[in-house]
Scaffold this active site. Structure first.
Site, PDB file in Angstrom:
ATOM      1  CG  ASP A  25      57.463 -13.523  53.644  1.00  0.00           C
ATOM      2  OD1 ASP A  25      56.554 -12.681  53.634  1.00  0.00           O
ATOM      3  OD2 ASP A  25      57.562 -14.428  52.792  1.00  0.00           O
ATOM      4  CG  HIS A  46      57.088 -21.487  52.628  1.00  0.00           C
ATOM      5  ND1 HIS A  46      57.633 -20.949  51.470  1.00  0.00           N
ATOM      6  CD2 HIS A  46      56.126 -20.607  53.010  1.00  0.00           C
ATOM      7  CE1 HIS A  46      57.023 -19.817  51.179  1.00  0.00           C
ATOM      8  NE2 HIS A  46      56.110 -19.582  52.109  1.00  0.00           N
ATOM      9  CD1 TRP A  67      57.873 -19.721  47.223  1.00  0.00           C
ATOM     10  CD2 TRP A  67      56.408 -18.203  46.493  1.00  0.00           C
ATOM     11  NE1 TRP A  67      56.603 -20.209  47.469  1.00  0.00           N
ATOM     12  CE2 TRP A  67      55.694 -19.301  47.026  1.00  0.00           C
ATOM     13  CE3 TRP A  67      55.701 -17.130  45.959  1.00  0.00           C
ATOM     14  CZ2 TRP A  67      54.293 -19.341  47.052  1.00  0.00           C
ATOM     15  CZ3 TRP A  67      54.301 -17.169  45.977  1.00  0.00           C
ATOM     16  CH2 TRP A  67      53.610 -18.255  46.527  1.00  0.00           C
ATOM     17  CG  ASP A 110      58.662 -18.468  54.507  1.00  0.00           C
ATOM     18  OD1 ASP A 110      58.049 -18.787  55.549  1.00  0.00           O
ATOM     19  OD2 ASP A 110      58.455 -17.406  53.903  1.00  0.00           O
ATOM     20  CD  GLU A 114      60.348 -18.220  49.852  1.00  0.00           C
ATOM     21  OE1 GLU A 114      59.526 -18.205  50.785  1.00  0.00           O
ATOM     22  OE2 GLU A 114      60.632 -17.217  49.164  1.00  0.00           O
ATOM     23  CG  ASP A 144      53.066 -19.655  54.421  1.00  0.00           C
ATOM     24  OD1 ASP A 144      53.751 -19.086  55.275  1.00  0.00           O
ATOM     25  OD2 ASP A 144      53.095 -19.360  53.210  1.00  0.00           O
ATOM     26  CG  HIS A 189      61.810 -15.070  53.252  1.00  0.00           C
ATOM     27  ND1 HIS A 189      61.042 -14.999  52.112  1.00  0.00           N
ATOM     28  CD2 HIS A 189      62.850 -14.218  53.050  1.00  0.00           C
ATOM     29  CE1 HIS A 189      61.584 -14.149  51.262  1.00  0.00           C
ATOM     30  NE2 HIS A 189      62.689 -13.672  51.815  1.00  0.00           N
ATOM     31  CG  ASP A 196      53.112 -15.379  55.601  1.00  0.00           C
ATOM     32  OD1 ASP A 196      54.326 -15.600  55.629  1.00  0.00           O
ATOM     33  OD2 ASP A 196      52.358 -15.845  54.725  1.00  0.00           O
ATOM     34  CE  LYS A 225      53.055 -21.603  50.855  1.00  0.00           C
ATOM     35  NZ  LYS A 225      52.353 -20.362  50.487  1.00  0.00           N
TER      36      LYS A 225
END
Length: 417
Positions: free
Chosen positions: A325, A261, A184, A258, A225, A293, A285, A295, A227
């Protein structure tokens, strides 16, 4: 009623729909979750010349007790793993290398710098996954790495990714269990770009160089990955979903998605079935975005259940590689791992206890009334009793009892750091 008695009663309720609960639990035992190490130290890592967080990554909170050494981080992971049912994996970033006080640049990292992690994984029966770290570094200070117009900077990051794939190969070979090495990058622009194509051409060329380096594909699985945007790359990200999906399909790589993302109205659960039509494997993820994003720790919400349902109902447990993640420094970090991972496993169990084949038949017949009714009714089936029994059977705390153990660990260990 005892946990076993509640289980027996709940088991019968599911059996009425032809669901073999015992078989579901046996299936669940075999599903590993890749648990990210960076929740334990706020993505700090152990580089000698440590840089500030960058690349659109931010940590909020200052809860006491974060790990400051590899030994502390592994100890905290062991504590979390003791509270989570099943055998799982640990996901490392390159910044978690152990270089014995020597300043080793990222493009010079070798398997020997992760020998302690490997030995620890062997002792605990864990798999390992890996990620090159293309952020929090002076050569990524302007938010560009593999797509950078400066050839020397691109070369540095290309070599870092090649080194990382060699480390992943080492993990996979030594553990007899393939390592997923995921790339990523934070590359993008804060404001509207005048040229979207040229940076993507450079990224493609960089990836081609990285993957030209030979590694044993039975030991290392490559993933890329995407985004949609990030802090500092609000207007344009070079490695978009479309870019990486195309690259992965054309070059036989794994596309990693993800859950944080994408645009807030997009859901990863809706992408899984489409992607599996064209890919043998898909990586996740799992995070929890809150408006961006951010997390957050994974909770058992609708989207998490839907992700699990899409994996299970499509018989894709062996195709989808599930990783986590998130990083929250406002709460106990061991608790964060425990909450998030247990919820991911709960979601999979929930999905295994739904009459998926019958629901598919109803849809094919056009009986949308019964389909909706049953999907709603199963939300309140005695799933909790099955989960409690599974935890007891797997020798981990039932219900919230794990929290008492985390509080004891905080008092005895974390508070003294």
């Amino acid at each position: 009623m005892t946990i076993k008695e509640q289980y027996v009663a709940a088991k019968q309720a599911y059996a009425n729909w032809g669901i073999d609960v015992d078989a579901a639990l046996e299936t669940l035992k075999k599903v590993p979750i890749s648990i990210h190490c960076w929740q334990g130290d706020d993505i700090g890592g152990f580089e000698v010349n440590k840089s500030e967080l960058s690349g659109g990554i931010d940590i909020t909170g200052n809860y006491p007790g974060k790990a400051t050494t590899p030994e502390e981080l592994r100890m905290d992971l062991e504590k979390a793993l003791s509270l989570i049912p099943g055998k799982h994996r640990v996901n490392l970033h390159a910044i978690y290398a152990e270089t014995n006080g020597e300043a080793v640049e990222r493009d010079q990292l070798e398997p020997k710098h992760f020998e302690n992690w490997l030995n620890w994984a062997k002792e605990n029966g864990l798999g390992l996954d890996f990620n090159p770290t293309l952020f929090s570094h002076e050569k990524a200070a302007d938010g560009l790495t593999l797509s950078h117009p400066n050839e020397e900077i691109r070369e540095f990051w290309i070599n870092h990714c090649i080194a990382s794939r060699k480390i992943g190969e080492y993990f996979g070979r030594e553990l007899g269990n393939p390592c997923l090495t995921n790339i990523w990058i934070p590359d993008g622009y804060k404001d509207i770009p005048s040229d979207r194509l040229t940076p993507r051409k450079r990224l493609k060329e960089s990836l081609d160089r990285i993957f030209t380096a030979e590694v044993d594909e039975t030991c290392n699985w490559d993933a890329v990955e995407s985004k949609v945007f990030g802090i500092g790359s609000e207007s344009y990200v070079v490695g978009s979903h479309e870019f990486y999906l195309g690259y992965a399909l054309k070059n036989n790589k794994i596309c990693l998605v993800d859950t944080g993302h994408y645009h807030p109205t997009e859901t990863v659960s809706n992408k899984i079935s489409s992607m599996l039509l064209y890919s043998d494997k898909l990586a996740l993820h799992v995070s929890r975005p809150v408006r961006w994003d951010s997390d957050h720790v994974v909770i058992l919400d609708d989207e998490l259940r839907e992700i699990a349902l899409e994996i299970v109902r499509n018989d894709a447990l062996n195709q989808v590689i599930i990783g986590l993640d998130f990083f929250d420094a406002s709460i106990n970090r061991v608790a964060a791992w425990t909450i998030g991972t247990r919820n991911m496993i709960k979601a999979l169990l929930y999905a295994l206890l739904v009459p998926n084949d019958h629901l598919k038949e109803l849809q094919e017949k056009g009986d949308f009334t019964e389909r909706l009714a049953l999907m709603e009714e199963f939300k309140t089936y005695p799933f909790g009793a099955i989960w409690d029994y599974y935890c007891e059977k797997m020798n981990v705390p039932v219900k919230e009892r794990w929290l008492t153990l985390v509080k004891e660990y905080e008092h005895d260990v974390l508070a003294k750091r």
